[in-house]
Write a protein that holds these residues in place. Structure first.
Motif, PDB file in Angstrom:
ATOM      1  N   GLY A  37       8.773  -8.445   0.547  1.00 52.67           N
ATOM      2  CA  GLY A  37       9.923  -8.306   1.742  1.00 52.67           C
ATOM      3  C   GLY A  37       8.780  -6.611   2.173  1.00 52.67           C
ATOM      4  O   GLY A  37       9.137  -6.036   0.385  1.00 52.67           O
ATOM      5  N   ALA A  38       9.404  -6.301   2.979  1.00 51.84           N
ATOM      6  CA  ALA A  38       8.739  -4.533   2.812  1.00 51.84           C
ATOM      7  C   ALA A  38      10.243  -3.944   3.959  1.00 51.84           C
ATOM      8  O   ALA A  38       9.754  -3.026   5.207  1.00 51.84           O
ATOM      9  N   GLY A  39      10.951  -4.034   3.153  1.00 50.57           N
ATOM     10  CA  GLY A  39      11.983  -3.330   3.898  1.00 50.57           C
ATOM     11  C   GLY A  39      12.353  -2.407   3.124  1.00 50.57           C
ATOM     12  O   GLY A  39      11.524  -1.508   2.567  1.00 50.57           O
ATOM     13  N   ALA A  40      13.875  -1.734   2.621  1.00 53.49           N
ATOM     14  CA  ALA A  40      13.711  -0.153   2.235  1.00 53.49           C
ATOM     15  C   ALA A  40      13.172  -0.397   1.169  1.00 53.49           C
ATOM     16  O   ALA A  40      12.564   0.799   0.101  1.00 53.49           O
ATOM     17  N   SER A  41      13.637  -1.454   0.284  1.00 57.44           N
ATOM     18  CA  SER A  41      12.782  -1.554  -1.023  1.00 57.44           C
ATOM     19  C   SER A  41      11.732  -1.752  -1.496  1.00 57.44           C
ATOM     20  O   SER A  41      11.074  -1.465  -1.943  1.00 57.44           O
ATOM     21  N   GLY A  42      11.189  -2.648  -0.484  1.00 57.65           N
ATOM     22  CA  GLY A  42      10.100  -3.223  -0.792  1.00 57.65           C
ATOM     23  C   GLY A  42       8.803  -2.135  -0.110  1.00 57.65           C
ATOM     24  O   GLY A  42       7.948  -1.917  -1.103  1.00 57.65           O
ATOM     25  N   PRO A  99       9.539   0.838  -1.424  1.00 58.49           N
ATOM     26  CA  PRO A  99       9.280   2.180  -1.841  1.00 58.49           C
ATOM     27  C   PRO A  99       8.204   1.332  -3.603  1.00 58.49           C
ATOM     28  O   PRO A  99       7.610   1.749  -4.480  1.00 58.49           O
ATOM     29  N   ALA A 100       8.397  -0.038  -4.046  1.00 57.61           N
ATOM     30  CA  ALA A 100       8.539  -0.930  -4.845  1.00 57.61           C
ATOM     31  C   ALA A 100       6.146  -0.761  -4.468  1.00 57.61           C
ATOM     32  O   ALA A 100       6.216  -0.760  -5.527  1.00 57.61           O
ATOM     33  N   ILE A 101       5.988  -0.508  -2.942  1.00 56.84           N
ATOM     34  CA  ILE A 101       4.311  -0.622  -3.093  1.00 56.84           C
ATOM     35  C   ILE A 101       3.602   0.371  -3.237  1.00 56.84           C
ATOM     36  O   ILE A 101       2.907   0.328  -4.158  1.00 56.84           O
ATOM     37  N   GLY A 126      -1.609   2.404 -10.239  1.00 59.98           N
ATOM     38  CA  GLY A 126      -3.622   1.643 -10.479  1.00 59.98           C
ATOM     39  C   GLY A 126      -3.216   0.072 -10.064  1.00 59.98           C
ATOM     40  O   GLY A 126      -4.474  -0.137 -10.121  1.00 59.98           O
ATOM     41  N   PHE A 127      -2.345  -0.316  -9.922  1.00 56.72           N
ATOM     42  CA  PHE A 127      -2.594  -1.686  -9.777  1.00 56.72           C
ATOM     43  C   PHE A 127      -2.267  -2.354  -8.379  1.00 56.72           C
ATOM     44  O   PHE A 127      -2.224  -1.762  -7.081  1.00 56.72           O
ATOM     45  N   GLU A 128      -3.548  -3.227  -8.278  1.00 60.19           N
ATOM     46  CA  GLU A 128      -3.259  -4.575  -7.161  1.00 60.19           C
ATOM     47  C   GLU A 128      -2.239  -5.123  -5.842  1.00 60.19           C
ATOM     48  O   GLU A 128      -1.190  -5.274  -7.145  1.00 60.19           O
ATOM     49  N   VAL A 129      -1.392  -4.127  -5.693  1.00 57.93           N
ATOM     50  CA  VAL A 129      -0.724  -4.736  -4.604  1.00 57.93           C
ATOM     51  C   VAL A 129      -0.675  -5.809  -3.379  1.00 57.93           C
ATOM     52  O   VAL A 129      -1.414  -5.650  -2.403  1.00 57.93           O
ATOM     53  N   VAL A 130      -0.283  -6.971  -3.358  1.00 57.86           N
ATOM     54  CA  VAL A 130      -0.636  -7.835  -2.337  1.00 57.86           C
ATOM     55  C   VAL A 130       1.770  -7.526  -1.749  1.00 57.86           C
ATOM     56  O   VAL A 130       2.569  -8.011  -2.977  1.00 57.86           O
ATOM     57  N   CYS A 131       1.714  -7.326  -0.461  1.00 63.60           N
ATOM     58  CA  CYS A 131       3.310  -7.227  -0.412  1.00 63.60           C
ATOM     59  C   CYS A 131       3.228  -8.417   0.612  1.00 63.60           C
ATOM     60  O   CYS A 131       2.666  -8.831   1.688  1.00 63.60           O
ATOM     61  N   LEU A 166       0.749   2.602   3.616  1.00 59.73           N
ATOM     62  CA  LEU A 166       1.099   1.331   2.093  1.00 59.73           C
ATOM     63  C   LEU A 166       0.750   0.090   3.426  1.00 59.73           C
ATOM     64  O   LEU A 166       0.869  -0.837   2.921  1.00 59.73           O
ATOM     65  N   GLU A 167       0.969   0.081   5.253  1.00 56.73           N
ATOM     66  CA  GLU A 167       1.142  -1.113   5.810  1.00 56.73           C
ATOM     67  C   GLU A 167      -0.211  -2.133   5.164  1.00 56.73           C
ATOM     68  O   GLU A 167       0.021  -3.243   5.711  1.00 56.73           O
ATOM     69  N   LYS A 168      -1.284  -1.524   4.830  1.00 55.06           N
ATOM     70  CA  LYS A 168      -2.889  -2.326   4.637  1.00 55.06           C
ATOM     71  C   LYS A 168      -2.132  -3.028   3.386  1.00 55.06           C
ATOM     72  O   LYS A 168      -3.375  -4.235   3.339  1.00 55.06           O
TER      73      LYS A 168
END
Length: 236
Positions: A17-22, A24-26, A33-38, A108-110
């Motif tokens: 989820g890429a909303g209000a919570s997603g 800032p989670a990203i 330093g984590f690898e992130v996939v949303c 963040l969008e990438k």
């Protein structure tokens, strides 16, 4: 162990989820330093706060007229204040622009895979040893399905995607009028000069009752319990 104390191999984190919570989670995962996939089911960010004029099964949406019910100072992310000239109680379109600015500022969008629906999240077969999770997903643009292993999963889907319907009331099957859930309410169109009953005084119920009071022939708000409504300026 706290995340701050982790010094092992780079963790791979899934954000759903890429909303209000997603968003800032990203950001927070990247800061560690984590690898992130949303994974974002729709074609854009914003979640609930991106108004959708057409039916959106499996997604949440505000109404066209919705404004935030907390001030911009109370709503904002602590490290990214909204513009000084923005409304104190922002309209949903203004809040969405704030989210877009936040995502752009922190790049963040990438990390977001749009039109990727998560089908299942389950423990990996060696979970007791590895602690890893399997995320199964569908690329809605191609209908191809896939899966990836992650060290952690953040569920940021909210709780407004599926409408909750109470048990049918007595006589509902013979009622000749229109029955709709607030999840599907976009604006007042089609309800002008009608007699409307709004059941419930949650955020949506109160907003709908106020809006229809200016458009409908008669607008009644039914509550289960006595509720005290306090002016916004008094409790912030």
């Amino acid at each position: 162990m706290d995340i701050e104390d982790y010094h092992g191999p780079m963790m791979k984190v899934a954000v759903i989820g890429a909303g209000a919570s997603g968003l800032p989670a990203i950001k927070c995962a990247l800061e560690q330093g984590f690898e992130v996939v949303c994974f974002e089911k729709s074609s854009d960010l914003g979640g609930l706060w991106r108004f959708k004029p057409n039916p959106c099964p499996g997604e949440g949406t505000v109404m066209k007229s919705t404004v935030i019910n907390t001030s911009k100072e109370m709503t904002a992310y602590s490290d990214f204040p909204p513009p000084a000239d923005s409304a104190n109680y922002m309209h949903n379109s203004e809040l969405l622009e704030y989210f877009r600015s936040y995502a752009k500022h922190f790049d963040l969008e990438k990390h977001i895979l749009y039109q990727h629906e998560v089908l299942d999240v389950k423990r990996n077969e060696d979970f007791e040893l590895s602690g890893k999770w399997i995320v199964e997903y569908k690329d809605m643009s191609t209908n191809n399905c896939g899966n990836e292993r992650f060290d952690a999963v953040a569920l940021c889907t909210g709780h407004h995607t599926e409408p909750y319907w109470p048990a049918p009331f007595e006589g509902q099957e013979t009622f000749q009028g229109r029955i709709m859930h607030s999840h599907d309410y976009k604006d007042h169109r089609g309800l002008e000069d009608k007699k409307v009953v709004v059941i419930g005084i949650g955020n949506s119920g109160a907003d709908i009752a106020v809006e229809l009071s200016k458009m409908s022939k008669k607008d009644s708000l039914y509550l289960r319990f006595i509720t005290k409504i306090v002016e916004q300026a008094l409790w912030e």
